[in-house]
Design an enzyme around this catalytic site. Structure first.
Site, PDB file in Angstrom:
ATOM      1  N   GLU A 209       0.873  -1.351  -0.179  1.00 55.78           N
ATOM      2  CA  GLU A 209      -0.137  -0.194   0.097  1.00 55.78           C
ATOM      3  C   GLU A 209       0.956   1.154  -0.095  1.00 55.78           C
ATOM      4  O   GLU A 209       1.657   1.446   0.914  1.00 55.78           O
ATOM      5  CB  GLU A 209      -0.934   0.265   1.263  1.00 55.78           C
ATOM      6  CG  GLU A 209      -2.036  -0.462   0.813  1.00 55.78           C
ATOM      7  CD  GLU A 209      -3.007  -0.265   2.509  1.00 55.78           C
ATOM      8  OE1 GLU A 209      -3.029   0.895   2.873  1.00 55.78           O
ATOM      9  OE2 GLU A 209      -3.622  -1.323   2.872  1.00 55.78           O
TER      10      GLU A 209
ATOM     11  N   ASP B 106      -6.233   9.288   9.667  1.00 59.96           N
ATOM     12  CA  ASP B 106      -4.926   8.594  10.224  1.00 59.96           C
ATOM     13  C   ASP B 106      -4.682   9.280  11.487  1.00 59.96           C
ATOM     14  O   ASP B 106      -4.978  10.242  11.941  1.00 59.96           O
ATOM     15  CB  ASP B 106      -4.112   8.832   9.222  1.00 59.96           C
ATOM     16  CG  ASP B 106      -3.946   8.106   7.934  1.00 59.96           C
ATOM     17  OD1 ASP B 106      -3.844   6.861   8.125  1.00 59.96           O
ATOM     18  OD2 ASP B 106      -4.147   8.723   6.698  1.00 59.96           O
TER      19      ASP B 106
ATOM     20  N   TYR C 102     -11.089  -4.817   2.435  1.00 63.85           N
ATOM     21  CA  TYR C 102     -10.459  -4.122   3.460  1.00 63.85           C
ATOM     22  C   TYR C 102     -11.249  -3.847   4.784  1.00 63.85           C
ATOM     23  O   TYR C 102     -11.992  -3.056   4.843  1.00 63.85           O
ATOM     24  CB  TYR C 102      -9.807  -2.746   3.185  1.00 63.85           C
ATOM     25  CG  TYR C 102      -8.577  -2.188   3.949  1.00 63.85           C
ATOM     26  CD1 TYR C 102      -8.703  -2.425   5.585  1.00 63.85           C
ATOM     27  CD2 TYR C 102      -7.387  -1.696   3.555  1.00 63.85           C
ATOM     28  CE1 TYR C 102      -7.799  -1.900   6.131  1.00 63.85           C
ATOM     29  CE2 TYR C 102      -6.279  -1.433   4.244  1.00 63.85           C
ATOM     30  CZ  TYR C 102      -6.742  -1.207   5.828  1.00 63.85           C
ATOM     31  OH  TYR C 102      -5.778  -0.957   6.721  1.00 63.85           O
TER      32      TYR C 102
END
Lengths: 275, 624
Positions: free
Chosen positions: A54, A65, A179
């Site tokens: 990734e 994040d 995912y």
């Protein structure tokens, strides 16, 4: 996509499957600490046993994040890195002989500003196989998926423990792999996962034929081992980015760079689970 | 389904009626029968005159409501108030109806009141009115008043009446117990030709414009649906939407459905209304700034005094609304982001009031600029979390609040302070702030008898501005002016002029105009005012700009400071630096306008919080 060339992601999972292996999917931020070092790190990651990579596009406002990747973005953005530069880095890595498939991890705005058609064209030319856009939920993804399909780029969706009734809807548009977000919250290492994470992953697995990878918070061999038993791939991000951060003093000097790269390689190698 | 006709009855106040002239209403009713809504012949004449000034499409027909009147009585009223329709609520015979019709040339609506036993009051047989009435209205019988009681009508008994009316080609009206919360359901179940409302759009026995507007919106919704924004996906044209991590999607969907559910709940609305009035001190005055007007020598300037709210700014309007929603949703913890600290203080205040745990995210840079507000929040029992990421200002505080929310969605409610972020926030914040515009509308009509020519408001994310603009969006005669921060100048890198210099992009959950570089990286903003120091803007503002309904102008730090000082000296009002931007734009526009034109400035907050930074700039010799 019928009849089109098999995407590298699909092929990689198929190979691992036949060997009974789980994919190790590291994440790094492109340009952290600089582009040249990123290329070196990519090469080392493949040597360490990474199956899919990734590549994170640094962004000014990385909403999904945690602090580790935020800091990496800030380091990378010192030199004004664009999406195109990141995609070009993937192409250069290919030229250096790296074989594993690349998945670009980018927030939506840089994609939008590049232009969808151009963006997917660039990915296709550079040999990038998939893309993850964390702030593009199902409801907003229709046009992007159309363009991605046209370029045979897999738009990999995120599924969260809170997705519940949305899971089947999301899976209906999933490409490449799914995912699964292991815990609520932003990216970053953690000791505890969502309390129903196993149930959640198994439920996703039961609803799709696509490979299922788990990420967000996986940082140790023990954790990678735990999840490799119930899924097809394990994503490790912040822990590797932190390792890069720790190695910055070594990476910054010519004489010690090799040593820094080796540190990172060793860390990633021990995350690789051989069944 | 065709359009449903709308009839509002029991109007008594000329001011209220004037404030309704832009709404698409088909019939306006005046009650001449003995009742608490009764009007006399001279009042009726005055009210009737207002109908001639109606601005929304077709002028409504005037309806006089009577119970068993004599022909003479009717003649007396009709001689001063030319009514289009006489509505008879008593036991008037078909013969009487015929006489009224022939003698006075008016249309007749006959109201029938259904008793508990299912029969009509007065043992009337509706079939006998064939050919003598022009409309049939069905209501619930009330022994004291003979109908029009506001008691919910047993809708399931309506079928025979409705069928009969249809066969005769006359409109069938449903009445009794209707209010904004149930009228949509009635229309979808029964599809009447028209609906009649009176007490359902009142508060404390007086017609309430916001309820009337809500009722009209529900009834005419299907007609104006194309123009309704946002749409189902939270889109204002191309703007808005929900660009958030999947982890948040369920929380946003849950929030939206709870909000829509409570939005129509009269108790929820009453709780908010009560706090806005008794706690925050609404309504806020619409103050005529006479000295400022004279000084500028142009348009007449009014100030909407949001600075007089509890906690000193408009932010409390939204914090109260979302706080109560949080409580209804069973969330015990609230979080908020804040720039200048006004929204943080408002949220901390409401959290204290409602007994909720509160965490406020604030950029470290802003905590330094606004130390006083940091202390206020702490005093109110909130935890202030300094944000060290990114530019350490408002945008990073939003990021951090969103990140925290992702991790804590199960027990935490995010009270977002501006009309920004993912759907449903821009819509919800607008709706909680529209009270600014609703009040302004009523107040200016009271003061001037007409709508203003221009509204001016400062725009950071844009919540005070959208609250002010929204109730006037359909009134094209009213110019909408948003004022953004030009910082040290739009030609420098130090500004927050999103509309002047920004481009379309996705930021913090929605598509909107945005300050960004060619690669889609968000650029840092700058303004002397922490509340405007934001590189994005609400999606509805972006939409209003694109459809050219609103105009946006940049004002520099220097211009804002000069305007602030001018307002202090001319009017004795210290505005917030944010609001000073709106004043500064007025200084440019008002002198160019004629003396009979009207400007309303939204004075969104008071300046006490800024005194320290103003001192630094004006007396500390800081270069601008």
């Amino acid at each position: 996509m019928n009849g089109a060339a098999v995407n590298l992601i699909e092929q990689t999972f198929a190979n691992l499957w036949s060997e009974g292996q789980t994919a190790l999917i590291p994440f790094i931020t492109v340009g952290d600490p600089d582009l040249e070092t990123t290329l070196d790190i990519i090469v080392e990651l493949e040597r360490a046993g990474a199956d899919i990579l990734e590549l994170g596009v640094p962004y000014s406002d990385p909403l999904a994040d945690g602090p580790v990747i935020q800091r990496a973005s800030e380091r990378a953005l010192v030199t004004q890195i664009s999406v195109e530069t990141c995609i070009d880095t993937a192409r250069q890595a290919r030229e250096r002989g790296v074989k594993m498939p690349f998945v670009l991890f980018t927030y939506y705005n840089p994609v939008l500003q590049t232009g969808l058609e151009r963006f997917f064209g660039l990915l296709q030319d550079a040999g990038v196989s998939g893309v993850i856009i964390p702030d593009l939920p199902y409801e907003e993804s229709e046009e992007v998926l159309k363009q991605a399909d046209r370029a045979n780029i897999m738009l990999v969706p995120l599924v969260a423990p809170t997705s519940s009734s949305r899971i089947s809807m999301i899976l209906s548009r999933a490409r490449g792999f799914v995912y699964c977000v292991s815990s609520l919250g932003v990216t970053g290492e953690r000791s505890a996962f969502h309390q129903h994470v196993d149930e959640f992953i198994l439920s996703v697995k039961s609803q799709t034929d696509l490979p299922v990878a788990v990420g967000f918070g996986i940082s140790s061999r023990e954790q990678a081992e735990r999840f490799s038993k119930i899924c097809d791939g394990v994503v490790v991000g912040s822990a590797i980015v932190r390792k890069i951060e720790e190695s910055l003093p070594l990476l910054g000097m010519k004489e010690t760079k090799e040593q820094g790269l080796l540190q990172i390689r060793d860390f990633v190698a021990q995350l690789k689970i051989k069944n | 389904m065709g359009e449903t006709a709308l009839k509002i009855c029991g109007l008594q106040s000329v001011e209220v009626l004037k404030s309704m002239i832009n709404l698409p209403i088909d019939y306006i009713g005046f009650v001449f029968a003995r009742s608490k809504r009764q009007v006399n012949r001279s009042q009726a004449a005055e009210l009737g005159a207002v109908l001639k000034t109606w601005q929304s499409g077709v002028i409504p027909e005037s309806v006089g409501v009577f119970v068993n009147p004599s022909l003479e009585e009717l003649g007396d009223i009709l001689s001063v108030t030319p009514l289009d329709i006489v509505q008879l609520h008593g036991v008037e015979s078909p013969e009487f109806c015929r006489q009224v019709k022939e003698k006075y040339g008016v249309k007749i609506f006959k109201a029938f009141s259904v008793q508990r036993d299912g029969n009509l009051h007065g043992d009337l047989a509706f079939e006998t009115y064939d050919g003598v009435i022009d409309g049939l209205l069905l209501d619930t019988y009330d022994p004291h008043y003979g109908g029009g009681s506001g008691v919910a009508f047993a809708w399931n008994q309506a079928a025979p009446y409705q069928r009969w009316a249809k066969q005769r080609g006359i409109p069938f009206f449903a009445a009794g117990g209707l209010h904004p919360g149930n009228v949509e359901q009635l229309i979808s179940v029964m599809s009447p030709d028209g609906v009649d409302v009176s007490s359902g759009v009142e508060s404390d026995g007086i017609k309430d414009l916001s309820k009337i507007a809500a009722f009209v919106e529900r009834v005419k919704g299907s007609m104006t649906q194309k123009k309704q924004v946002p749409d189902e996906q939270g889109r204002f044209g191309p703007f808005g939407g929900r660009y958030v991590p999947e982890t948040l999607m369920n929380a946003l969907l849950e929030l939206e459905s709870s909000y829509r559910q409570f939005q129509d709940d009269p108790e929820f609305q009453a709780e908010i209304d009560y706090l806005l009035k008794q706690y925050s001190g609404r309504e806020t005055p619409l103050y005529y700034a006479e000295r400022l007007t004279e000084y500028l020598g142009g348009a007449k300037i009014y100030l909407k005094r949001e600075d007089l709210n509890h906690t000193g700014a408009h932010k409390i309007n939204n914090a109260i609304g979302q706080g109560i929603l949080a409580k209804r949703m069973g969330k015990q913890k609230v979080i908020a982001e804040t720039g200048a600290g006004q929204h943080g203080v408002a949220t901390a205040t409401v959290a204290a009031l409602l007994g909720l745990e509160c965490k406020v995210f604030m950029g470290e840079e802003d905590t330094k600029r606004q130390q006083l507000n940091v202390f206020r929040m702490k005093l109110l029992g909130a935890e202030v979390v300094p944000v060290l990421s990114g530019t350490r200002t408002l945008k990073d505080a939003c990021n951090e609040a969103l990140r925290y929310w992702v991790s804590n969605v199960h027990d935490t409610f995010y009270i977002l302070g501006s009309a920004t972020g993912p759907h449903p926030y821009p819509m919800m914040v607008r709706n909680f702030q529209r009270i600014i515009g609703d009040e302004t509308r009523r107040q200016i009509l009271e003061a001037e008898g007409r709508l203003p020519d221009m509204l001016i408001a400062a725009v950071g994310g844009g919540s005070n501005a959208i609250g002010m603009f929204y109730p006037f969006v359909e009134d094209t005669s009213v110019q909408l002016v948003g004022v953004e921060a030009a910082g040290r100048g739009v030609e420098t890198e130090f500004h927050a002029a999103t509309m002047t210099k920004g481009t379309k992009g996705v930021f913090q959950g929605s598509m909107s105009y945005l300050l960004q570089d060619a690669f889609g990286q968000v650029l840092p903003a700058h303004s002397i005012s922490a509340g405007l120091d934001y590189p994005g803007i609400g999606p509805e503002h972006s939409y209003l700009k694109d459809i050219q309904r609103a105009k946006y102008y940049p004002i520099t730090d220097r211009e804002a400071l000069d305007a602030l000082q001018l307002l202090c000296r001319q009017e004795g009002i210290i505005p917030a630096l944010e609001s000073a931007h709106a004043v500064a734009q007025t200084l440019k526009l008002a002198p160019e306008m004629s003396k009979d034109e009207l400007i309303v400035i939204c004075l969104s907050g008071r300046g006490d919080k800024d005194v320290e930074s103003i001192m630094a700039y004006t007396e500390g010799g800081v270069e601008l």
